[in-house]
Each structure stands twice: as structure tokens, then as C-alpha cells.
Design an enzyme around this catalytic site. Sequence first.
Site, short mmCIF file in Angstrom:
data_model
loop_
_atom_site.label_atom_id
_atom_site.label_comp_id
_atom_site.label_asym_id
_atom_site.label_seq_id
_atom_site.Cartn_x
_atom_site.Cartn_y
_atom_site.Cartn_z
N ARG A 102 -24.59 97.36 31.86
CA ARG A 102 -24.15 96.03 31.42
C ARG A 102 -24.64 95.80 30.00
NH1 ARG A 102 -25.50 90.58 34.84
NH2 ARG A 102 -27.66 90.99 34.27
N GLY A 104 -22.91 92.91 27.59
CA GLY A 104 -22.81 91.45 27.44
C GLY A 104 -22.41 90.76 28.72
N ASP A 107 -17.38 91.34 31.52
CA ASP A 107 -16.34 91.94 32.34
C ASP A 107 -15.71 90.87 33.24
OD1 ASP A 107 -15.76 95.09 33.36
OD2 ASP A 107 -15.12 93.46 34.68
N SER A 112 -19.72 95.24 35.66
CA SER A 112 -20.98 95.70 35.10
C SER A 112 -22.19 95.24 35.92
CB SER A 112 -21.13 95.20 33.65
OG SER A 112 -21.01 93.79 33.61
N HIS A 179 -16.86 95.86 24.92
CA HIS A 179 -15.78 95.50 23.99
C HIS A 179 -15.30 96.70 23.17
CE1 HIS A 179 -13.51 92.62 21.57
NE2 HIS A 179 -13.94 93.22 20.48
N ASN A 473 -9.42 95.93 28.57
CA ASN A 473 -10.57 95.04 28.40
C ASN A 473 -10.39 93.69 29.09
OD1 ASN A 473 -12.76 96.25 27.28
ND2 ASN A 473 -12.38 95.59 25.19
N TYR A 474 -9.17 93.43 29.60
CA TYR A 474 -8.96 92.24 30.40
C TYR A 474 -8.89 92.68 31.86
CZ TYR A 474 -7.99 89.31 26.31
OH TYR A 474 -8.09 88.60 25.14
C1 FAD Z 1 -15.13 84.52 26.99
C2 FAD Z 1 -14.54 85.88 26.74
C3 FAD Z 1 -13.81 86.11 25.57
C4 FAD Z 1 -13.27 87.37 25.30
N1 FAD Z 1 -12.58 87.55 24.14
C5 FAD Z 1 -12.09 88.77 23.84
C6 FAD Z 1 -11.40 89.02 22.63
O1 FAD Z 1 -11.23 88.12 21.81
N2 FAD Z 1 -10.92 90.26 22.40
C7 FAD Z 1 -11.10 91.27 23.29
O2 FAD Z 1 -10.66 92.39 23.01
N3 FAD Z 1 -11.75 91.08 24.46
C8 FAD Z 1 -12.24 89.86 24.75
N4 FAD Z 1 -12.89 89.66 25.94
C9 FAD Z 1 -12.99 90.78 26.88
C10 FAD Z 1 -14.15 91.68 26.53
O3 FAD Z 1 -13.83 92.48 25.42
C11 FAD Z 1 -14.44 92.60 27.69
O4 FAD Z 1 -14.76 91.84 28.82
C12 FAD Z 1 -15.59 93.56 27.38
O5 FAD Z 1 -15.56 94.62 28.29
C13 FAD Z 1 -16.93 92.86 27.41
O6 FAD Z 1 -17.96 93.69 27.01
P1 FAD Z 1 -19.45 93.33 27.48
O7 FAD Z 1 -20.34 94.41 27.03
O8 FAD Z 1 -19.76 91.94 27.07
O9 FAD Z 1 -19.26 93.31 29.06
P2 FAD Z 1 -19.97 94.08 30.27
O10 FAD Z 1 -19.57 93.29 31.46
O11 FAD Z 1 -21.41 94.26 30.02
O12 FAD Z 1 -19.27 95.50 30.28
C14 FAD Z 1 -17.88 95.68 30.48
C15 FAD Z 1 -17.59 97.11 30.94
O13 FAD Z 1 -18.10 98.04 30.01
C16 FAD Z 1 -19.11 98.86 30.59
N5 FAD Z 1 -20.21 98.99 29.62
C17 FAD Z 1 -20.91 97.99 29.05
N6 FAD Z 1 -21.81 98.46 28.20
C18 FAD Z 1 -21.70 99.80 28.21
C19 FAD Z 1 -22.38 100.86 27.55
N7 FAD Z 1 -23.37 100.60 26.69
N8 FAD Z 1 -22.02 102.13 27.82
C20 FAD Z 1 -21.04 102.40 28.71
N9 FAD Z 1 -20.35 101.44 29.37
C21 FAD Z 1 -20.68 100.15 29.13
C22 FAD Z 1 -19.54 98.11 31.83
O14 FAD Z 1 -20.11 98.99 32.80
C23 FAD Z 1 -18.25 97.46 32.27
O15 FAD Z 1 -17.43 98.40 32.93
C24 FAD Z 1 -13.44 88.41 26.23
C25 FAD Z 1 -14.17 88.18 27.40
C26 FAD Z 1 -14.72 86.94 27.66
C27 FAD Z 1 -15.48 86.71 28.95
#
Ligand code: FAD
Length: 536
Positions: A102, A104, A107, A112, A179, A473-474
Site C-alpha cells: 500500500r 496511498g 485503490d 492494497s 498511480h 487505475n480506476y
Molecule cells: C480521490 C481520488 C482521486 C483520483 N484521481 C486520479 C487522477 O486524477 N488520475 C488518475 O490517473 N488516477 C486517479 N485516481 C486513481 C489512482 O491513480 C489509483 O487509485 C492509484 O492506484 C492509487 O495509488 P495509491 O498508491 O494511492 O493506492 P494504493 O491503494 O496504495 O495502491 C493501488 C495499487 O497499487 C499497488 N501498489 C501500491 N504501491 C505499490 C508499490 N510501491 N509497489 C507495487 N505495487 C504498489 C497496490 O498493491 C494496489 O494494487 C484517484 C483516486 C482517488 C481515490
Amino acid sequence: MAVPILSLLLFFTSIKSSAYHITDTFIDCLNNRSEPTFPITGTVYTPDNPSFSSVYYAYIRNHVFYNSTTTKPSLIITPLHVSHIQAAVICAQKHGLQMRTRSGGHDYEGLSYLSYSNSTPFFILDMFNLRSVDVNIEQETVRVQTGATLGEIYYRIAEKSNIHGLPGGVCPTVAVGGHCSGGGYGNMIRKYGLTVDLILDAQLVDVNGAVLDRASMGEDLFWAITGGGGASFGVVLAFSFKLVSVTSQVTFFDVKRTSEKGIINIAYKWFQIAHKLDNDLFVRMSFDVVTNRKGMKTKTVHASFPSLFLGNSTRLLSLADDNFPELGLRESDCFEMSWVESTVAYAGFAIGTPVENLLSRTQQPERDRPFKIKSDYLKTPISKKGLKSIFKKMKELENQMITFSPFGGRMEEISEFAKPYPHRAGNIAMIEYETYWNEPGTEAANKYLEYSRMMHDHMTPYVSKNPREAFYNYRDLDNGVNHNGKNSYEEGMVYGVRYFKEINYNRLAMVKTMVDPHNFFRNEQGIPPLQSLHDM
Ligand SMILES: Cc1cc2nc3c(=O)[nH]c(=O)nc-3n(C[C@H](O)[C@H](O)[C@H](O)COP(=O)(O)OP(=O)(O)OC[C@H]3O[C@@H](n4cnc5c(N)ncnc54)[C@H](O)[C@@H]3O)c2cc1C
Ligand SMILES: *[C@@H]1O[C@H](CO)[C@@H](O)[C@H](O)[C@H]1NC(C)=O
Ligand SMILES: *[C@@H]1O[C@H](CO)[C@@H](O)[C@H](O)[C@H]1NC(C)=O
Ligand SMILES: *[C@@H]1O[C@H](CO)[C@@H](O)[C@H](O)[C@H]1NC(C)=O
């Protein structure tokens, strides 16, 4: 192959009752494996640790998972050093535990931090401590650890330069880990493409605990983790990006329209030109439903157009007048500001909000609710009749919001095979469906999930087909699920083709087969190896 039900039951029961024992020996293994100079002890949270809950909930962004009955982790590790990640990966395999990384926690399906399978205990590797951001203006690059948020990156770039930026998502608390390994799109997409299009290098801990960079992992694995999601291939520790240039002043506007008739005329024109406008101009179009509680309690669709122009308002107004007069953009709608200030405004903060808000790791309170997101890709304009029917459906259902983000520009030039993300040329827009609600409980959740599906069904005639494409990513489990423990190539095909199309899905599965043939790095929508575990 038929497995006797009784033996399956015994199997699951024995795993469950031994979960705590597994955790104990697992922690021994972690301690044994971590370097004495970087003890792992303080970074491990068991459920009886008083901070376990607060650490667990700190990065759950979708409140639908607050009271979820899906399986919660047996442990959380919050690494401070790469050796902690290596120890986690090695010990997890030794002790039969699953791992979820995880960064941020954004997901949309909670992948995550949740497991939809009850059979294998799992732990979270929570990356929030690993979030350094190093900007190098001479080389025009930035290196970021995956626990960093987009807001932190934007802020650190602006500390050093007001003419550099990075294309990425608009929500500042989204982290790099998910992301940037899964696509990454935002309001500079028409000018510069996706975040993954700017990745120069990566640092990854693989299934053997080795730390690899782009040169040592090779181009296939590098390709896979720049759009195919990190979660199926390893733990991404850091990415380096090429910065892009931005003008010292950009222009932000967000005009609102409240007459449905007027909106239909504007939207009709939007479908013709939003993807063909100057690449400096990104005009997003969002529809939502407003209930007029006075008198008849009628519902009306309102539209907003949150937009970014990479230039000054003089040039913007002349472009808008020439190409999109229907929008009726006026000088008083336009706000000139630095690029970093525009990231704050675009995130929904009031204009003039201090840029230090980008450093906050707390999500904006209005997002702290349960929600469901879906996506689609639009290849042909929607007719006025179509729009009327969409508006009617939005009003029939509750809490529906639909946002169209224009493509074109740079997205037309990059090959659909350059990165796993295949939705490039030929798209007018990506569509995002948002359903937020306030009522707690599963009954309400089920109601709104159903509304979200009905809205998506209603859109079928207007959007991409064969496959009906979706944005990885969605995350949306309605696109198909790979059942844990099985993870077959065929099951993965269902969502894999929607997210990546067939050629890229196959290439991802081939990379997976090379780097993680036993599928340690897995989740409900992961990339499986070419042969399922059962065949091996
Ligand atoms: C409020 C909101 C706004 C958003 N706006 C946008 C936007 O403008 N544009 C866009 O493209 N997307 C957007 N998103 C979607 C976002 O890009 C994805 O949800 C993204 O996967 C989030 O990354 P995270 O690290 O915060 O999430 P996490 O939930 O931590 O991870 C998401 C996925 O990636 C994996 N992962 C995380 N970190 C790693 C790592 N270090 N190594 C390997 N795998 C990992 C996790 O296991 C999980 O499968 C938005 C989401 C939200 C909730
Ligand atoms: C950890 O190290 C100790 C002492 O060296 C050893 O007895 C123990 O078996 C090890 N535990 C694991 C899980 O490797
Ligand atoms: C706006 O930008 C254009 C071209 O980018 C430039 O020629 C013009 O002088 C600018 N106008 C103002 C008022 O800054
Ligand atoms: C979770 O359950 C508690 C107690 O029933 C309730 O107060 C809370 O609102 C629920 N949260 C959500 C997001 O459903």
C-alpha cells in the site's frame, strides 16, 4: 479437477487457526533477516498493538471499506529501509503469507489493504514512510519514493522552479506507488501524455528480494511496471521522471452551467472539438444532478468545466472564442496563477489556498465517504438525443456524476504498445462515473453499487465495445475477478483485455511468467502467469 469438499474445509480451517502462529514465526524471520543497523522491530504492527487500527485506517480512502467484512490483515509492516522490504518478501514466501503493498491507499476496490479471499492470511507492506522527493533542475528530473503523494511532488518541484511540472493525477493525496505503476493521468495529458510516459527509471524489489533498476530488470519488466501495475511484479521502491516545461503563468477556470438545454448544446460541441483543441488546453466536462427542494422537488442536470490552460488568459480567450464559443468563457472566469497553484485550485480548493496544502496527507473531508467508480472510453460523439437519455437516467437513479476528460493531442502520437496502457489514439475522452453516498451500512452500499452498474449499463450504446475498455487505475471488480489461489490466465483475460487489450495483456502475462512464475505477487485483478498454478 474435483476436490472433496470436506478436505477443502479442513484445509481452510487449519490455515485460519494457525494464523497467529504463522505471524509469530514470520516476525522471527523478519527480525532475523533485517540488518542490525536498521532494526525492523518498531515497524511491525500486530493486531494487539494499540496503534494497529489507526495505522490500518489511516490510508483507507474509500469509506465503503471501513466496515467491510472482507478479510483484514494479520499484520502491518511500515518499512523504513529497503532491507525491510526484502525481508518481508522473503519471509512471506517462507511462511505462506500473502502480501499487499500500500502506498496511498487510493485503490478504488481496496486491493492494497483487503483480501477478498478468506483462505490465506496476509499482511500489508505500507510504504508511507518511504517518501523522499529529489528534484534535479539541471537534469530536469525528479526521483521519488513510492510512498510520496502527488501533492508532495508538485510542491517540491515548485520549490525549485516555476517553469517545470509533472503530468499526473489531480488528487494530491494519491500516492506514486499505485498511480505511477498503473497509468497516471491528469490535466496535462493532451500536452504531455500520461505520467508513465515520463518515467526514466525505477527501483524494484523482486520476488527473490533483489533490488533492481531499469538496467538490471530489463526493458520487459520495466515496461510492465510502468502501466501494468506494480502489484503483480514486485514492490516498487522509487521512480525517476523527466520533468516537463510549463509556462510561469497558467490559467485555471471552472465554469458552471445550470440550464439543461444550454448544457446539451455545449456538450454536443464539446464532443466534436474538446480532443482537437490546442494541446495547451484541457477542458473537462462534468455532469451531476441537483435536486430543487423548493416546490416540486424537481431534478436538474448541472454541468461544470474544470479546466487548465498552459498559457495566459489573453491567448486562452482568443482560442475559446474561435473554437468553442458555445462555452461562453469570459475574462472574469479566468484565473492566472503559477502551475503549482493551479494544482491546488484543480484539486477543488478555493483559489488562493496556500500551496502548503499539497503537503497534507489528509484527504479532503468531502471525499471521506463511501463511493463507487467506473470508467469507459468514448470513441464517437454522443448525439443530442443520446445526451437527453443519459440525463434522464442520471435523474432516475441517485447520486450519479459523470465526467468526460478529453484525449487527443499527445495521446494520438504515442503507440498503444509503448506502455501497457492501450487507450491512446482514436479516443475522444475517458469517462469516469462517480457515485458517492452518505448513508452507512451494506444495504445503502448495495443500493448505490446497483445504481452505478445501471448507469454504466445505460451507457453501453455510446462507448467502446469489443472490448469495452476500462482504466486500470480506476479499479472496478465488476470488470472481472481472479480468484485467489487460482489466478488463471483465462480468468485474468476478462479484466486484462478491458484494461490492457489483448496484445498488452499477453505481454504482461509473459513478463509475469518470467519474473514471478509462482504468482507470489497476486491480487483479485493481478496479472497471472501464462500457466495457472494448478497446471504447474
Ligand atoms: C480521490 C481520488 C482521486 C483520483 N484521481 C486520479 C487522477 O486524477 N488520475 C488518475 O490517473 N488516477 C486517479 N485516481 C486513481 C489512482 O491513480 C489509483 O487509485 C492509484 O492506484 C492509487 O495509488 P495509491 O498508491 O494511492 O493506492 P494504493 O491503494 O496504495 O495502491 C493501488 C495499487 O497499487 C499497488 N501498489 C501500491 N504501491 C505499490 C508499490 N510501491 N509497489 C507495487 N505495487 C504498489 C497496490 O498493491 C494496489 O494494487 C484517484 C483516486 C482517488 C481515490
Ligand atoms: C531466528 O534466529 C534464531 C537464532 O539464530 C533461530 O533460532 C530461529 O530459528 C530463527 N528463526 C527463523 C524464523 O528463522
Ligand atoms: C500572453 O501570451 C502571448 C503568447 O503566449 C504573448 O504574446 C502575450 O504577450 C501574453 N499577454 C500578456 C498580457 O501577458
Ligand atoms: C460503520 O459502522 C458504524 C457502526 O455501525 C457506523 O456508525 C458507521 O457510520 C459505519 N461506516 C460506514 C462508512 O458505513
